[in-house]
Design a protein around this motif. Structure first.
Motif: not given
Ligand code: SF4
Ligand code: SAH
Length: 385
Positions: A121-122, A162-163, A196, A112, A118-119, A114-116
């Motif tokens: 996947t990022a 993923g987003e 997100s 992903c 706490f996640c 988006l780089g959150c």
């Molecule tokens: Fe953020 Fe969702 Fe991507 Fe995780 S999967 S980084 S929560 S947008």
């Protein structure tokens, strides 16, 4: 010339393809039936199509499937499936039994962008988008024509890796195929897409007329905290996101779900609960509270149960529907935010071996620094919105 994956196509696209073969439009329905309902992957077996057409199709097209690499089961019954794609990359899909529901959680990207914070996947950045067929195949893997019940799941959530709205075209195309009567035929009411908050994409998504449910990952009540947790908030701050939610077209009894990951001492105070009530005032919505699932490398902690209950109680007392989502499958890293692309994972097994023979994947421990390539893809992809 690359062969066409028939599972990437909608009915009109199949009709256009068959027109090239000089075939009438009604043949497209027959083809869809084989590909999405009978789940036949060999064109030679499509017995109501003329032999010459079957040969024509076999030369130009194919029907993709996913290769199961590993299946793990949690003590709570949650199952995680690791699939290999044609290029050897891997994705995870999770089946969560919560009677009377069984929810299938599908991925839309490898990694992903988006780089959150706490996640998990990022952490490796975005590797690539999934093709529509790769999303649809995560569902079809569990469907067997003629089986009872017809499907082992009751609901689908786009909450895996993923987003979904970053892979906009892949997601929308997959949703059309999954919900159409000529496709897999799943009710859109049983499908939820989680985002997100890519606001421009969200606005466009509302106009697609797909009628699926929408979930928005809010996760904070001030721009300052949300921007720290979710870099997407710098491009689309709270006021803009919530305005888009207010304008989002909902069916008569439909509500938006707001997801809120609770992080101890970061966003779990009573002041946060108060701000949340204000932010969501007048919105047809419900709130899902997700106590943080710990991931390696993240500087956050899960709040204690008392704090979670106090937060929920405040929302309930002020007229919001609020649920605490107990994390499922934590022991096999299948809970929210725990899915990730593991570049070091074992190579894919070919074919589909008996499930009992499969072994758990090797998962690397500790935090992986995002590579330079992943970082640059992250910027590219997020700014493409
Ligand atoms: Fe953020 Fe969702 Fe991507 Fe995780 S999967 S980084 S929560 S947008
Ligand atoms: N990209 C989409 C969908 C995938 S994430 C989105 O962000 O909405 C699905 C949900 O898991 C999101 O609500 C996200 O906030 C939540 N989540 C991510 N990491 C988590 C973690 N470590 N613990 C609990 N929930 C988490």
């Amino acid at each position: 010339m690359a062969r066409i994956d028939l599972r990437d196509l909608t009915l009109p696209e199949m009709a256009a393809l068959l027109e090239e073969a000089g075939q009438p439009a009604y043949r497209a329905r027959q083809l869809c039936h084989w590909v999405y309902q009978r789940l036949v992957t060999d064109c030679a077996q499509m017995s109501d199509l003329p032999l010459a057409l079957r040969q024509w199709l076999a030369e130009r097209c194919y029907v993709s499937t996913l290769t199961l690499v590993c299946r793990q089961q949690s003590v709570d019954g949650t199952e995680k499936f690791l699939f290999a794609l044609e290029d050897g990359r891997q994705i995870e899909t999770v089946l969560i039994p919560a009677p009377p529901r069984r929810t299938l959680c599908v991925s839309t990207q490898v990694g992903c962008a988006l780089g959150c914070r706490f996640c998990l996947t990022a952490q490796g950045g975005l590797v690539r988008h999934l093709r529509p067929a790769e999303i649809v195949n995560q569902v079809l893997f569990f469907c067997q024509p003629g089986q009872t019940p017809p499907r082992p799941f009751t609901n689908i959530v786009f909450m895996g890796m993923g987003e979904p709205l970053d892979n906009y075209r892949g997601t929308v195309q997959a949703l059309r195929i999954l919900t159409a009567p000529w496709g897999v035929g799943i009710s859109p009411r049983r499908i939820t897409v989680s985002t997100s908050g890519l606001v421009k994409r969200l606005e466009a998504f509302g106009k697609e007329g797909l009628k699926v449910n929408l979930a928005v990952s809010l996760n904070a009540t001030t721009d300052e905290v949300r921007s720290q947790l979710m870099p997407v908030n710098k491009a689309y701050p709270l006021a803009r996101l919530l305005a888009a939610c207010r304008a989002y077209p909902l069916a008569p009894r439909q509500r938006i779900t707001f997801e809120y990951v609770l992080l101890a001492g970061v966003n779990d105070s009573l002041a946060d609960a108060q701000r949340l009530v204000k932010l969501l005032q007048g919105l047809r919505c419900k709130v899902n509270l997700l106590p943080f699932n710990e991931i390696p490398g993240a500087p956050y902690r899960r709040p204690d149960d008392e704090t979670v209950q106090r937060f929920q109680a405040y929302l309930l007392a002020h007229g919001l529907s609020a649920f605490v989502r107990q994390s499922r499958g934590r022991d096999i890293s299948a809970a929210c935010g725990q899915l990730r692309y593991d570049a070091q994972a074992q190579p894919a097994l070919t074919g589909t071996p008996p499930l009992a023979m499969l072994t758990p994947p090797r998962r690397s421990q500790g935090q992986e620094k995002p590579g330079a390539r992943a970082e640059s893809r992250r910027v590219e992809s997020a700014s493409a919105d």
